[in-house]
Scaffold this motif. Structure first.
Motif, PDB file in Angstrom:
ATOM      1  N   PHE A 212       0.837  -1.205   0.000  1.00  0.00           N
ATOM      2  CA  PHE A 212       0.000   0.000   0.000  1.00  0.00           C
ATOM      3  C   PHE A 212       0.872   1.256   0.000  1.00  0.00           C
ATOM      4  O   PHE A 212       1.803   1.367   0.786  1.00  0.00           O
ATOM      5  CB  PHE A 212      -0.947   0.001   1.202  1.00  0.00           C
ATOM      6  CG  PHE A 212      -2.142  -0.872   0.995  1.00  0.00           C
ATOM      7  CD1 PHE A 212      -3.357  -0.320   0.624  1.00  0.00           C
ATOM      8  CD2 PHE A 212      -2.044  -2.249   1.109  1.00  0.00           C
ATOM      9  CE1 PHE A 212      -4.460  -1.126   0.397  1.00  0.00           C
ATOM     10  CE2 PHE A 212      -3.142  -3.061   0.882  1.00  0.00           C
ATOM     11  CZ  PHE A 212      -4.352  -2.504   0.522  1.00  0.00           C
ATOM     12  N   ASN A 214      -0.460   4.392   0.326  1.00  0.00           N
ATOM     13  CA  ASN A 214      -1.092   5.421   1.154  1.00  0.00           C
ATOM     14  C   ASN A 214      -1.774   4.714   2.320  1.00  0.00           C
ATOM     15  O   ASN A 214      -2.775   4.016   2.128  1.00  0.00           O
ATOM     16  CB  ASN A 214      -2.110   6.223   0.336  1.00  0.00           C
ATOM     17  CG  ASN A 214      -1.435   6.986  -0.795  1.00  0.00           C
ATOM     18  OD1 ASN A 214      -0.811   8.018  -0.566  1.00  0.00           O
ATOM     19  ND2 ASN A 214      -1.531   6.465  -2.009  1.00  0.00           N
ATOM     20  N   ILE A 228       1.943   8.076   9.051  1.00  0.00           N
ATOM     21  CA  ILE A 228       1.128   8.217   7.847  1.00  0.00           C
ATOM     22  C   ILE A 228       2.033   8.116   6.631  1.00  0.00           C
ATOM     23  O   ILE A 228       3.009   8.854   6.505  1.00  0.00           O
ATOM     24  CB  ILE A 228       0.371   9.560   7.862  1.00  0.00           C
ATOM     25  CG1 ILE A 228      -0.507   9.636   9.133  1.00  0.00           C
ATOM     26  CG2 ILE A 228      -0.492   9.704   6.608  1.00  0.00           C
ATOM     27  CD1 ILE A 228      -1.194  10.958   9.343  1.00  0.00           C
ATOM     28  N   VAL A 230       2.403   8.563   2.742  1.00  0.00           N
ATOM     29  CA  VAL A 230       1.800   9.300   1.627  1.00  0.00           C
ATOM     30  C   VAL A 230       2.644   9.029   0.383  1.00  0.00           C
ATOM     31  O   VAL A 230       3.836   9.334   0.371  1.00  0.00           O
ATOM     32  CB  VAL A 230       1.779  10.818   1.925  1.00  0.00           C
ATOM     33  CG1 VAL A 230       1.306  11.599   0.704  1.00  0.00           C
ATOM     34  CG2 VAL A 230       0.887  11.123   3.122  1.00  0.00           C
ATOM     35  N   LEU A 235       5.117  10.588   5.967  1.00  0.00           N
ATOM     36  CA  LEU A 235       4.901  12.030   6.081  1.00  0.00           C
ATOM     37  C   LEU A 235       5.742  12.534   7.252  1.00  0.00           C
ATOM     38  O   LEU A 235       5.552  12.087   8.384  1.00  0.00           O
ATOM     39  CB  LEU A 235       3.411  12.290   6.341  1.00  0.00           C
ATOM     40  CG  LEU A 235       2.889  13.723   6.336  1.00  0.00           C
ATOM     41  CD1 LEU A 235       1.368  13.686   6.271  1.00  0.00           C
ATOM     42  CD2 LEU A 235       3.324  14.560   7.498  1.00  0.00           C
ATOM     43  N   LEU A 326      -8.872  13.424   4.725  1.00  0.00           N
ATOM     44  CA  LEU A 326      -7.646  14.169   4.433  1.00  0.00           C
ATOM     45  C   LEU A 326      -6.684  13.389   3.549  1.00  0.00           C
ATOM     46  O   LEU A 326      -6.006  13.971   2.701  1.00  0.00           O
ATOM     47  CB  LEU A 326      -6.917  14.516   5.741  1.00  0.00           C
ATOM     48  CG  LEU A 326      -7.483  15.685   6.535  1.00  0.00           C
ATOM     49  CD1 LEU A 326      -6.850  15.742   7.909  1.00  0.00           C
ATOM     50  CD2 LEU A 326      -7.246  16.989   5.776  1.00  0.00           C
ATOM     51  N   PHE A 327      -6.603  12.067   3.759  1.00  0.00           N
ATOM     52  CA  PHE A 327      -5.504  11.318   3.135  1.00  0.00           C
ATOM     53  C   PHE A 327      -5.942  10.356   2.047  1.00  0.00           C
ATOM     54  O   PHE A 327      -5.094   9.823   1.341  1.00  0.00           O
ATOM     55  CB  PHE A 327      -4.710  10.561   4.208  1.00  0.00           C
ATOM     56  CG  PHE A 327      -3.927  11.465   5.112  1.00  0.00           C
ATOM     57  CD1 PHE A 327      -2.708  11.977   4.693  1.00  0.00           C
ATOM     58  CD2 PHE A 327      -4.406  11.840   6.351  1.00  0.00           C
ATOM     59  CE1 PHE A 327      -1.980  12.829   5.503  1.00  0.00           C
ATOM     60  CE2 PHE A 327      -3.692  12.702   7.170  1.00  0.00           C
ATOM     61  CZ  PHE A 327      -2.474  13.199   6.751  1.00  0.00           C
ATOM     62  N   ASN A 328      -7.241  10.087   1.936  1.00  0.00           N
ATOM     63  CA  ASN A 328      -7.724   9.135   0.925  1.00  0.00           C
ATOM     64  C   ASN A 328      -6.812   7.901   0.876  1.00  0.00           C
ATOM     65  O   ASN A 328      -6.268   7.537  -0.158  1.00  0.00           O
ATOM     66  CB  ASN A 328      -7.766   9.835  -0.460  1.00  0.00           C
ATOM     67  CG  ASN A 328      -8.320   8.995  -1.589  1.00  0.00           C
ATOM     68  OD1 ASN A 328      -7.952   9.196  -2.750  1.00  0.00           O
ATOM     69  ND2 ASN A 328      -9.179   8.049  -1.295  1.00  0.00           N
ATOM     70  N   PRO A 329      -6.628   7.242   2.036  1.00  0.00           N
ATOM     71  CA  PRO A 329      -5.666   6.134   2.102  1.00  0.00           C
ATOM     72  C   PRO A 329      -6.256   4.845   1.544  1.00  0.00           C
ATOM     73  O   PRO A 329      -7.477   4.690   1.460  1.00  0.00           O
ATOM     74  CB  PRO A 329      -5.434   5.977   3.603  1.00  0.00           C
ATOM     75  CG  PRO A 329      -6.751   6.358   4.219  1.00  0.00           C
ATOM     76  CD  PRO A 329      -7.305   7.461   3.338  1.00  0.00           C
ATOM     77  N   GLY A 330      -5.377   3.912   1.182  1.00  0.00           N
ATOM     78  CA  GLY A 330      -5.833   2.585   0.794  1.00  0.00           C
ATOM     79  C   GLY A 330      -6.133   1.728   2.008  1.00  0.00           C
ATOM     80  O   GLY A 330      -6.936   0.796   1.935  1.00  0.00           O
ATOM     81  N   ARG A 364     -12.425   2.842  -1.546  1.00  0.00           N
ATOM     82  CA  ARG A 364     -11.476   1.724  -1.607  1.00  0.00           C
ATOM     83  C   ARG A 364     -10.724   1.457  -0.306  1.00  0.00           C
ATOM     84  O   ARG A 364      -9.802   0.662  -0.268  1.00  0.00           O
ATOM     85  CB  ARG A 364     -10.467   1.977  -2.736  1.00  0.00           C
ATOM     86  CG  ARG A 364     -11.123   1.899  -4.113  1.00  0.00           C
ATOM     87  CD  ARG A 364     -10.095   1.784  -5.210  1.00  0.00           C
ATOM     88  NE  ARG A 364      -9.194   2.940  -5.242  1.00  0.00           N
ATOM     89  CZ  ARG A 364      -8.299   3.154  -6.190  1.00  0.00           C
ATOM     90  NH1 ARG A 364      -8.174   2.295  -7.180  1.00  0.00           N
ATOM     91  NH2 ARG A 364      -7.523   4.218  -6.169  1.00  0.00           N
TER      92      ARG A 364
END
Lengths: 402, 402
Positions: A212, A214, A228, A230, A235, A326-330, A364
């Motif tokens: 992954f 993110n 986090i 990114v 980050l 904020l981060f639209n992470p997977g 997602r």
């Protein structure tokens, strides 16, 4: 042109590091697969593996029967006998040291309970350095220590491992990395990272978030820390002090007091004390056993314990929803104490995500508990120790002697 | 080795792009300074500038009298006559198109008021495409359009400029980028970005945050959007939908309803409607003139208007403090409507930062209003249009013909 000669040397170094990183993180892999992943031709891969094998960093061998006709591609694996790193973990309740081989194999470890209060720099470094020297002394005589990494439960200045702020131990501007390096006496610098930053890297490289790019890692203990990732990188922000998600205010007007001096921070609402208070446990109880007792009681049907987890879970959900927007992470990974708490709070967390996150930003995302458990931070410290070697394998070996 | 030949070609392309980016963003710069900044020798710089000058992208000239003895280093500047991009901005209240030269010079522009409600894809694209064709037709006959960028007030799929969610216009999954490209008929793809993302990039490249690698841009209009630069790159997340700081919940239990369906989001507490309601303005008033009227009244001493700004400023402060804890940025920039509002709310914002942000994470942060003002998003769209050219200047020129 001198630039081009320099570039060729840089490319070779970069390729050697990338190949070693593939086998270090992925284990045995065929030359053919390496050529595909690195987009290099097979003769270049062969030259690189030969160089790394000569240096004792990888071994090449025939694979087990592939079941296919034709000459099988040689398999390259990390050689776990030649080089190692020392990894340290200063957590809220324990001090750990380990000797870790290429491939991430824990070869040996030492551990001590750390009392919650009253641990000064000198005492902590003394225990860790003693462990480290023991691990070094008992290593095979022909193996080489190529790096030292340490995880610390506080805010770390990246360059020199200075603890800028260690709330749990009351440390301010303590030269932890420098002192540990000096007391180890190996002639190697100590790379120090925040525990949740390192936990995030560990989960992304060897744990739940493998692959992954993110990813958000929340690490619970007394407080709540964050790491986090990114775009594949941690980050860090301008000074290396980013990711402080535990001090995101989620409850500004009725919030519980936080150790940072503010009110309603995420860690004040979901940390150890918040859960124990919500479950009606005595004020002098603390630690991961006390937290696990609440989780166990909830599992056995105790409604007060269940309600405490739901209450904390709602605040956790608000925080996680904010982070997903904020981060639209997977992936979001719950580690440390939150690994135990999350299953009993998952309904609340998911409900907040469904309500508070824009559909496009959550379509997602996956939620997982830590795959590395209590060792996530130590694994991250070991990876920090390996980073110089993986950037320039042959250069580091030339410079390092036992 | 074929890898090395490929690498040499890649290095040359990379260097040409980097040099052009330096003069595009920084203006006239001496060959000597370029050599220093790019860490290349002067003969390599000379070869690169000669190539770019032959292609009509830069000009070399003697500098004005330097006051020093000896032969002065030639100055390289962008040639603003040869290539341009078309930039579009779909904002909540206007549609803008511009022709922008290398160096970021706005050569020509068209603008239309957009009604708040009832703008479908067809109508918006028709207006923009007409503007674009006009700008293209009236460009000098020997100049070349090398790219098209567009800013949109919603969530954008990066690959094809699909508007996944445009809350203000009620758009869901509208093929904006593809349609605009088709209707322009220039044979060029249209790169589309979220307005606040592009505003952040513009402020970092040409505005208040020039040189900052970690920057948060808050863009206020009806709602509040965000663009966050992490380590020099826009945070995009897994799908390109990150930075949605406007939907960070800051007031979970008494929050105002938000357009997203949730309550207490930052944009619900500090957006246009929140300010106008707090100031006691009629419910049918809206738009940037109405917001500026509140700000003007506060400046003239109207205590209701001042109190409204303070109230909104406190929520803004909570949001900004959370962001500083998470991102440890060097700078926070207030843009769009927040540029007008911030000065009257700065005391509250600063107080929240002092209370809620860990000292180490805020020790170097600066707070600024947008330097590019209402054009930040359009400038960002132009930079998006230039990105292919700056990645491979000569390759793009070869492929593009008027």
């Amino acid at each position: 042109m001198p630039e081009v000669r320099l570039a060729q040397e840089e490319i070779r170094r970069h390729n050697a590091g990338t190949l070693l990183r593939h086998v270090h993180l992925g284990g045995a892999v065929s030359r053919t697969a390496l050529a595909e992943r690195m987009r290099l031709n097979r003769s270049t891969i062969m030259a690189l593996t030969t160089e790394l094998a000569t240096a004792g960093l990888v071994r090449e061998e025939l694979p087990a029967d592939t079941g296919r006709a034709g000459r099988p591609s040689l398999v390259v694996r990390p050689d776990s006998g030649q080089v190692y790193v020392l990894a340290f973990d200063v957590a809220v309740d324990r001090l750990v040291a380990a000797r870790v081989a290429l491939g991430g194999i824990m070869l040996d470890r030492r551990e001590a309970v750390r009392p919650r209060a009253g641990a000064d720099l000198d005492r902590v470094v003394e225990v860790l350095a003693r462990f480290g020297r023991q691990l070094h002394r008992t290593a095979p005589p022909d193996s080489v220590c190529v790096g030292v990494g340490a995880s610390y439960c506080g805010m770390i200045r990246p360059g020199d491992g200075m603890v800028r702020f260690g709330p749990d131990m009351g440390w301010v501007d303590q030269a932890f990395g420098t002192e540990l390096g000096r007391r180890l006496g190996l002639g190697l610098p100590v790379s120090v990272g925040n525990e949740a930053h390192l936990g995030a890297l560990a989960e992304q490289q060897r744990g739940a978030g493998s692959g992954f790019q993110n990813l958000i890692y929340l690490h619970g203990d007394v407080g709540v820390g964050g790491g986090i990732i990114v775009g594949g990188k941690l980050l860090d922000g301008d000074g290396g002090y980013g990711c402080e998600l535990g001090h995101m205010v989620v409850n500004p007007y009725n919030g519980r007091p936080c150790g940072c001096g503010s009110h309603g921070c995420l860690e004040a609402e979901v940390g150890e004390r918040a859960l124990l208070d919500a479950a009606g446990r005595p004020a002098d109880l603390f630690g991961r056993d006390a937290v696990r007792a609440v989780v166990d009681d909830a599992d056995r049907g105790d409604s007060a314990a269940q309600e405490a987890l739901h209450q904390v879970g709602d605040w956790l959900g608000i925080g996680v929803a904010n982070l997903i927007n904020l981060f639209n992470p997977g992936m979001v990974v719950f580690g440390g104490m939150l690994r135990d708490m999350y299953p009993g709070a998952a309904t609340q967390v998911r409900a907040r995500i469904a309500t508070n996150v824009l559909p496009v930003a959550r379509e997602r995302v996956r939620l997982r508990t830590s795959a590395l458990g209590d060792d996530a931070t130590l694994v991250g410290a070991a990876e920090l120790g390996f980073s110089d070697l993986l950037a320039d394998p042959l250069g580091v070996l030339t410079r390092t002697t036992r």
